[in-house]
Enzyme design. Sequence first.
Site, PDB file in Angstrom:
ATOM      1  N   CYS D  77       0.514  -1.221  -0.293  1.00 40.98           N
ATOM      2  CA  CYS D  77      -0.029  -0.107   0.017  1.00 40.98           C
ATOM      3  C   CYS D  77       0.791   1.152  -0.047  1.00 40.98           C
ATOM      4  O   CYS D  77       1.900   1.255   0.702  1.00 40.98           O
ATOM      5  CB  CYS D  77      -0.799   0.043   1.265  1.00 40.98           C
ATOM      6  N   HIS D  78       0.595   2.324  -0.531  1.00 39.35           N
ATOM      7  CA  HIS D  78       1.062   3.515  -0.698  1.00 39.35           C
ATOM      8  C   HIS D  78       0.559   4.321   0.618  1.00 39.35           C
ATOM      9  O   HIS D  78      -0.521   4.254   1.044  1.00 39.35           O
ATOM     10  CB  HIS D  78       0.589   4.486  -1.830  1.00 39.35           C
ATOM     11  N   ASP D 133     -11.850  -8.573  20.966  1.00 39.39           N
ATOM     12  CA  ASP D 133     -10.793  -8.354  22.077  1.00 39.39           C
ATOM     13  C   ASP D 133     -11.834  -8.111  23.254  1.00 39.39           C
ATOM     14  O   ASP D 133     -11.436  -8.412  24.488  1.00 39.39           O
ATOM     15  CB  ASP D 133      -9.812  -7.346  21.629  1.00 39.39           C
TER      16      ASP D 133
END
Lengths: 163, 163, 163, 163, 163, 163
Positions: D77-78, D133
């Site tokens: 990813c950029h 979580d």
Amino acid sequence: MTEQFTHFDESGRPHMVDVTHKEDTDRVATAQAVVEMLGATRELIEGKGMKKGDVIQVAELAGIMAAKRTADLIPLCHPIPITKVTVQCAWLTNSTAELASLGIIATVHTTYRTGVEMEALTACTTAALTVYDMCKSVDRAMTIRDIKVLYKRGGKSGVFQQD
Amino acid sequence: MTEQFTHFDESGRPHMVDVTHKEDTDRVATAQAVVEMLGATRELIEGKGMKKGDVIQVAELAGIMAAKRTADLIPLCHPIPITKVTVQCAWLTNSTAELASLGIIATVHTTYRTGVEMEALTACTTAALTVYDMCKSVDRAMTIRDIKVLYKRGGKSGVFQQD
Amino acid sequence: MTEQFTHFDESGRPHMVDVTHKEDTDRVATAQAVVEMLGATRELIEGKGMKKGDVIQVAELAGIMAAKRTADLIPLCHPIPITKVTVQCAWLTNSTAELASLGIIATVHTTYRTGVEMEALTACTTAALTVYDMCKSVDRAMTIRDIKVLYKRGGKSGVFQQD
Amino acid sequence: MTEQFTHFDESGRPHMVDVTHKEDTDRVATAQAVVEMLGATRELIEGKGMKKGDVIQVAELAGIMAAKRTADLIPLCHPIPITKVTVQCAWLTNSTAELASLGIIATVHTTYRTGVEMEALTACTTAALTVYDMCKSVDRAMTIRDIKVLYKRGGKSGVFQQD
Amino acid sequence: MTEQFTHFDESGRPHMVDVTHKEDTDRVATAQAVVEMLGATRELIEGKGMKKGDVIQVAELAGIMAAKRTADLIPLCHPIPITKVTVQCAWLTNSTAELASLGIIATVHTTYRTGVEMEALTACTTAALTVYDMCKSVDRAMTIRDIKVLYKRGGKSGVFQQD
Amino acid sequence: MTEQFTHFDESGRPHMVDVTHKEDTDRVATAQAVVEMLGATRELIEGKGMKKGDVIQVAELAGIMAAKRTADLIPLCHPIPITKVTVQCAWLTNSTAELASLGIIATVHTTYRTGVEMEALTACTTAALTVYDMCKSVDRAMTIRDIKVLYKRGGKSGVFQQD
């Protein structure tokens, strides 16, 4: 090559101090920060009217997460496996209609060979900065003050406490 | 699934505010923090006698690096391509032999669509925390105070300045 | 408080240099690193017999990811929106049966106001360190050498090239 | 050294694709995730009875923060300067007393040369993991499902939409 | 679903190797890097005339901080609780008026179940890259060479030493 | 200041739960994710014809690295010294010529006082997002589903297993 490095004068050279041979002990540190703001800003926070969201909740969470980033931010801090963090905000009783003070207290625990006061300070400070970020569009003159360690226990230096 | 999300009451929900259609402009922000310490601690710093190294240098560098981490720490901050950061420490003239005050000023520049006061605050605050970390073994009661934005320019809200 | 900061001697004080008024231009930088290892280690890499996995693939990917972390690692680097990264490994022709040299070349592009040679250097260096990590159990004496910028284009300083 | 690298077969070699010459355009992407849990878990969330805190608030904030970390997590990813992020949770109408479905929708905006669907996916997925979580101590069998891009606009590929 | 995964051929698949059942032991690793530069660049460094600041101080600090980021950068490294880090620069005796060599030595300690040579290598390498960054405006042809592990102690493989 | 904080109602306040006095034990967790894609996309992956590189290799490595970032992403997760991570992809037998399912299984080990299911979930989920990123140019409608914990062992809660 190493022998060219043996006679260094160490003064002024930063380093991460040696904790290799210190004992693991239960350690706790509590630190505080205070955000001073306009009474009108407090009203907006309590009415959850801030454009960016519920200020207290976001600030407390930002503080908890920042405690885990302490060694990334403070150059000579050791990475520490923290075992508990709490961050709590409360309006201080010296608040008036014109000027309100939000107290932020962070407590960090570990079972390791060095203390967690930097983690507690980083947590409450980041929570305070987050309050500033969320309220700055309405109160740019807010001030963060009285950041200090309130309590520290564990390790050779014993218990430290201040008001 | 989206239609189940259309009638939200937005109050209290944190979000990163929209800057998509704001203009790029030159922006600058300056913020300060003050570390209050024992005069004896100042003497150690000036003599570079601290065990962890040259306090001022390390603190200034930590501040610069922290400016780049602002969006990681402050939950609703936009990532900003900062173009210049300076962090400078100086002893304040109200310092006495008993109690010394180290002023820390950070200035951040960008050419972007949102301001950099959080970057300036994060820089000077992290520098202050770094001073605490490096001196805590000799002066655990140090206090960080008067963290605030001194100056801000650029964007729709114009110039902001305070002492 | 600011006037106490106006007469600083700037020498020796680190800061992130100002690129606020520099132009966006197409910029490219290429850098290299070389990992020197035993010929037997090369054979294991080529046979994909290393315990930790396909060394070349992992190293190239680590280099790409590291390019994105440059401003986190190098204190005075600006954060840069990089637009392309490639990292390529190849055995150098001076390799022998006893000693093999793995060349690593990284090329980074941006359209921004400051150069990307640090990103290219960080990419190829991290790739080289990753090769060391994956092969160290069989060849602890590996050496990384000849890390340098091969090519740089864009910005006021023009084209730079070296072998 | 470079000429040894010119005849590479590119197949199989990861790289960050070139966006240097793509135009900046307004881009938006919306993605979703769904967390399936026991009806009893939903009751605890709605009653804010979870030991770790207000699940929805924390999850939405975690999603916003994760959007900013996308380029750190997804190798190719950029880094993208995102201009707006929202993350919203809502109970889906197919929820029953036994089994409840929490929908999470993330929308990300940018004005840049590449799309933000990975940022939107990372935001809603991290929010979903955060729900897991916070509730895992009471409902370890929760499942995250139906992670997908709902909408994407901007750039050459035009509008993409799916249910 | 798991049974579809049981008969994998492991070759070529990267993984973080198992250290679950290894003993905690005192471990130390020392690594070096050398930055070769023009004699004129050395003079500027020694005169603290570099535009970005005191090169040696910043580089040593960058090295210390990078040691803590090793597991973020090197894909298959374990996160390690390091207990001490030092980074030291010194001019090598083979330096001449034309060409100067700056040696950088990093030493890392831990009490854990795996070695710290990657942390030491990452520290001295990042310090070297920081030197390059700070001096590149005057000496773009600098080369980093001879990055290697000098010493390693602790764990089953015993003591390793090379010049 | 602390006494103003003593009578908090804890409901709704997020915090990192206390694991200070829990025992270190061997802990393992296994989690899965499934990426559903077009059969044609599978063919491209198997032929290594994807523009961004070898999808499976990159995804597995991204998963391993993400396991180490779990505490950065999930707000209330403890930082955990993980001792082993594996991430494995395999085509599921229910795949058809039209629709293919890629299973991703992550297993994480530690010897610490809290479980690693979040690390395993973060690893397989990030691997799945990486598959999406690498294939999105040819198959934008891919869906990630069935993210769940398959197995967990260690600590007071005993063994947990589901299909």
